[in-house]
Scaffold this motif. Structure first.
Motif, PDB file in Angstrom:
ATOM      1  N   UNK A 277      -8.336  -2.907   3.658  1.00 57.38           N
ATOM      2  CA  UNK A 277      -7.367  -3.442   4.619  1.00 57.38           C
ATOM      3  C   UNK A 277      -6.329  -2.387   4.985  1.00 57.38           C
ATOM      4  N   UNK A 278      -5.884  -1.619   3.995  1.00 54.63           N
ATOM      5  CA  UNK A 278      -4.919  -0.558   4.269  1.00 54.63           C
ATOM      6  C   UNK A 278      -5.510   0.508   5.181  1.00 54.63           C
ATOM      7  N   UNK A 279      -6.771   0.847   4.970  1.00 55.10           N
ATOM      8  CA  UNK A 279      -7.437   1.833   5.839  1.00 55.10           C
ATOM      9  C   UNK A 279      -7.472   1.347   7.276  1.00 55.10           C
ATOM     10  N   UNK A 280      -7.797   0.062   7.451  1.00 55.84           N
ATOM     11  CA  UNK A 280      -7.840  -0.500   8.815  1.00 55.84           C
ATOM     12  C   UNK A 280      -6.457  -0.459   9.461  1.00 55.84           C
ATOM     13  N   UNK A 281      -5.435  -0.813   8.693  1.00 56.89           N
ATOM     14  CA  UNK A 281      -4.075  -0.826   9.252  1.00 56.89           C
ATOM     15  C   UNK A 281      -3.591   0.581   9.592  1.00 56.89           C
ATOM     16  N   UNK A 282      -3.930   1.536   8.752  1.00 61.94           N
ATOM     17  CA  UNK A 282      -3.520   2.914   9.021  1.00 61.94           C
ATOM     18  C   UNK A 282      -4.227   3.441  10.267  1.00 61.94           C
TER      19      UNK A 282
ATOM     20  N   UNK B 111      -2.285  -8.635  -0.593  1.00 63.53           N
ATOM     21  CA  UNK B 111      -1.631  -8.040   0.569  1.00 63.53           C
ATOM     22  C   UNK B 111      -1.616  -9.073   1.686  1.00 63.53           C
ATOM     23  N   UNK B 112      -0.456  -9.717   1.945  1.00 63.61           N
ATOM     24  CA  UNK B 112      -0.377 -10.724   3.009  1.00 63.61           C
ATOM     25  C   UNK B 112      -0.736 -10.125   4.368  1.00 63.61           C
ATOM     26  N   UNK B 113      -1.274 -10.963   5.248  1.00 65.71           N
ATOM     27  CA  UNK B 113      -1.739 -10.489   6.551  1.00 65.71           C
ATOM     28  C   UNK B 113      -0.610  -9.930   7.406  1.00 65.71           C
ATOM     29  N   UNK B 114       0.533 -10.566   7.402  1.00 68.10           N
ATOM     30  CA  UNK B 114       1.625 -10.176   8.296  1.00 68.10           C
ATOM     31  C   UNK B 114       2.687  -9.337   7.597  1.00 68.10           C
ATOM     32  N   UNK B 115       2.319  -8.699   6.506  1.00 66.14           N
ATOM     33  CA  UNK B 115       3.300  -7.923   5.760  1.00 66.14           C
ATOM     34  C   UNK B 115       2.649  -6.683   5.181  1.00 66.14           C
ATOM     35  N   UNK B 116       3.468  -5.644   4.985  1.00 69.48           N
ATOM     36  CA  UNK B 116       2.981  -4.428   4.327  1.00 69.48           C
ATOM     37  C   UNK B 116       3.430  -4.382   2.870  1.00 69.48           C
ATOM     38  N   UNK B 117       4.127  -5.424   2.407  1.00 68.83           N
ATOM     39  CA  UNK B 117       4.610  -5.481   1.028  1.00 68.83           C
ATOM     40  C   UNK B 117       3.566  -6.135   0.132  1.00 68.83           C
TER      41      UNK B 117
ATOM     42  N   UNK C 257       5.348   3.380   1.009  1.00 74.21           N
ATOM     43  CA  UNK C 257       5.832   2.651  -0.167  1.00 74.21           C
ATOM     44  C   UNK C 257       4.733   1.790  -0.776  1.00 74.21           C
ATOM     45  N   UNK C 258       3.920   1.162   0.100  1.00 72.35           N
ATOM     46  CA  UNK C 258       2.819   0.336  -0.386  1.00 72.35           C
ATOM     47  C   UNK C 258       1.790   1.168  -1.138  1.00 72.35           C
ATOM     48  N   UNK C 259       1.443   2.329  -0.577  1.00 77.61           N
ATOM     49  CA  UNK C 259       0.479   3.206  -1.230  1.00 77.61           C
ATOM     50  C   UNK C 259       1.023   3.714  -2.567  1.00 77.61           C
ATOM     51  N   UNK C 260       2.316   4.000  -2.617  1.00 80.66           N
ATOM     52  CA  UNK C 260       2.932   4.437  -3.868  1.00 80.66           C
ATOM     53  C   UNK C 260       2.838   3.337  -4.924  1.00 80.66           C
ATOM     54  N   UNK C 261       3.072   2.098  -4.512  1.00 78.57           N
ATOM     55  CA  UNK C 261       2.964   0.977  -5.437  1.00 78.57           C
ATOM     56  C   UNK C 261       1.519   0.803  -5.912  1.00 78.57           C
ATOM     57  N   UNK C 262       0.571   0.987  -4.989  1.00 75.42           N
ATOM     58  CA  UNK C 262      -0.849   0.912  -5.361  1.00 75.42           C
ATOM     59  C   UNK C 262      -1.207   1.999  -6.369  1.00 75.42           C
ATOM     60  N   UNK C 263      -0.694   3.184  -6.144  1.00 82.23           N
ATOM     61  CA  UNK C 263      -0.986   4.299  -7.053  1.00 82.23           C
ATOM     62  C   UNK C 263      -0.443   3.998  -8.451  1.00 82.23           C
TER      63      UNK C 263
END
Length: 357
Positions: A193-198, A121-127, A222-228
């Motif tokens: 990292x996702x928890x912190x961003x959310x 997960x790049x720092x400056x991106x949600x993709x 979309x990111x969470x869906x891809x993770x799932x």
């Protein structure tokens, strides 16, 4: 040309071909396929950065534990040669060449095939950056097939070079576990990292909701869906690893496999939690937006209410009647202003006492 278009094109090329036909399916690659290899035992380690195919075959046939890492699977001929040397079924080679596979594991008499996704997960991106990694585990050999150069395996390489822990004293099965463990640990790091961003996004929405906030929510969904889609099938893969008894995975590895199973269960729980947070964040966004709109409407209403009596006074003295006595009075203009200012002040005091602003 988009990724999906290219994938459809490659799949179309396979249409009508017999099972086991080797066609690369994935992103277009221009880099040269390279092979690195490490052969080791408890006393010695040999490393090859750009190994030739003949060197790889010699290392695989040696008595040392060997890790062969292939960077790139778009060279169909090279992948086919390696596969034939270690005795892989054509359908297994076909799976390795298809980089859009769902995580899976297949067991054979003398080896297994495991396919998982390596994430970043790049720092400056949600993709998410995802890369398929295919593992072949045999008695003394682990072969990893990656889509491109660059991976998460440097800690394992360092353990091998410095003989840390039990990795140099163990077999290929422990090396296989160590590589999987690095990939699955990354899932937990990404979820943290996702928890912190959310959480950060929630604070921004509470403070000042805007269109960018809604875009961020949709991107994270979309990111969470891809993770799932990536993490959920891995649970089945690890369950099969734990429950299936094969000669090339020793009994003492089961405890370590249980550890990565726990990591996957935790990662799945975190995915579901983050997914619920994002849907809750949509409600927070619309509520905050509604509150913001209400504040704006309240200010506009107060301003409009203040101007109603002032407009009434201005309207009266704007009438063109000849017999209005105040029109000829010397102090009429300043008195009207004073009256309007007093009315404004009294209304503001009243609104303040009612806590309307």
């Amino acid at each position: 040309m988009g990724i999906r278009t290219k994938l459809r094109r490659n799949r179309t090329q396979k249409k009508g071909m017999p099972p086991g036909s080797l066609v690369y399916i994935g992103d277009e690659q221009t880099e040269e396929v390279t092979i690195s290899a490490i052969a080791f035992n408890s006393d010695k380690i040999d490393e090859y950065e750009n190994a030739s195919l003949d060197e790889v075959k010699t290392m695989i046939d040696s008595e040392k534990v060997t890790w062969v890492n292939v960077n790139g699977v778009h060279n169909v001929q090279l992948i086919d040669q390696i596969s034939k040397h270690v005795g892989l079924h054509p359908l297994t080679t076909e799976d390795i060449l298809n980089t859009e596979h769902r995580p899976k594991i297949d067991f054979f008499e003398d080896h297994l095939l495991a396919i998982v996704k390596m994430l970043d997960l790049p720092e400056e991106s949600s993709d998410l950056d995802d890369e398929q990694v295919s593992f072949i585990l045999m008695e003394n050999t682990v072969i990893t097939f990656q889509e491109k150069r660059g991976d998460l395996f440097d800690p394992v390489r360092l353990q091998l070079q410095e003989s840390k822990g039990r990795i140099r004293k163990s077999g290929a099965d422990f090396l296989f576990y160590s590589l999987l463990d690095v990939i699955f640990d990354q899932y937990l790091i990404i979820m943290d990292e996702m928890d912190d961003r959310i959480a950060q996004l929630e604070g921004m929405i509470m403070e000042d909701p805007d269109n960018h906030s809604l875009q961020d929510i949709n991107q994270y969904k979309n990111t969470i869906l891809q993770l799932k889609k990536t993490v959920w099938p891995v649970r089945e893969v690890v369950n099969k690893l734990i429950n299936r008894k094969v000669s090339y995975i020793k009994e003492d590895i089961s405890f370590y496999l249980q550890d990565i199973h726990d990591h996957i269960v935790q990662a799945n729980d975190m995915v579901e939690t983050s997914r619920g947070q994002l849907y809750g964040l949509l409600d927070v966004y619309y509520s905050s937006l509604s509150m913001k709109m209400n504040e704006i409407m309240k200010v506009l209403t107060i301003v409009s209410t203040i101007f109603i009596p002032l407009t009434f006074i201005a309207g009266i003295y704007g009438m063109n009647f000849n017999n209005m006595p105040e029109l000829s009075w010397e102090w009429s203009y300043p008195v009207v202003w004073i009256v309007m200012i007093i009315i404004t002040g009294l209304m503001l005091m009243y609104f303040k006492r009612k806590k309307w602003f």
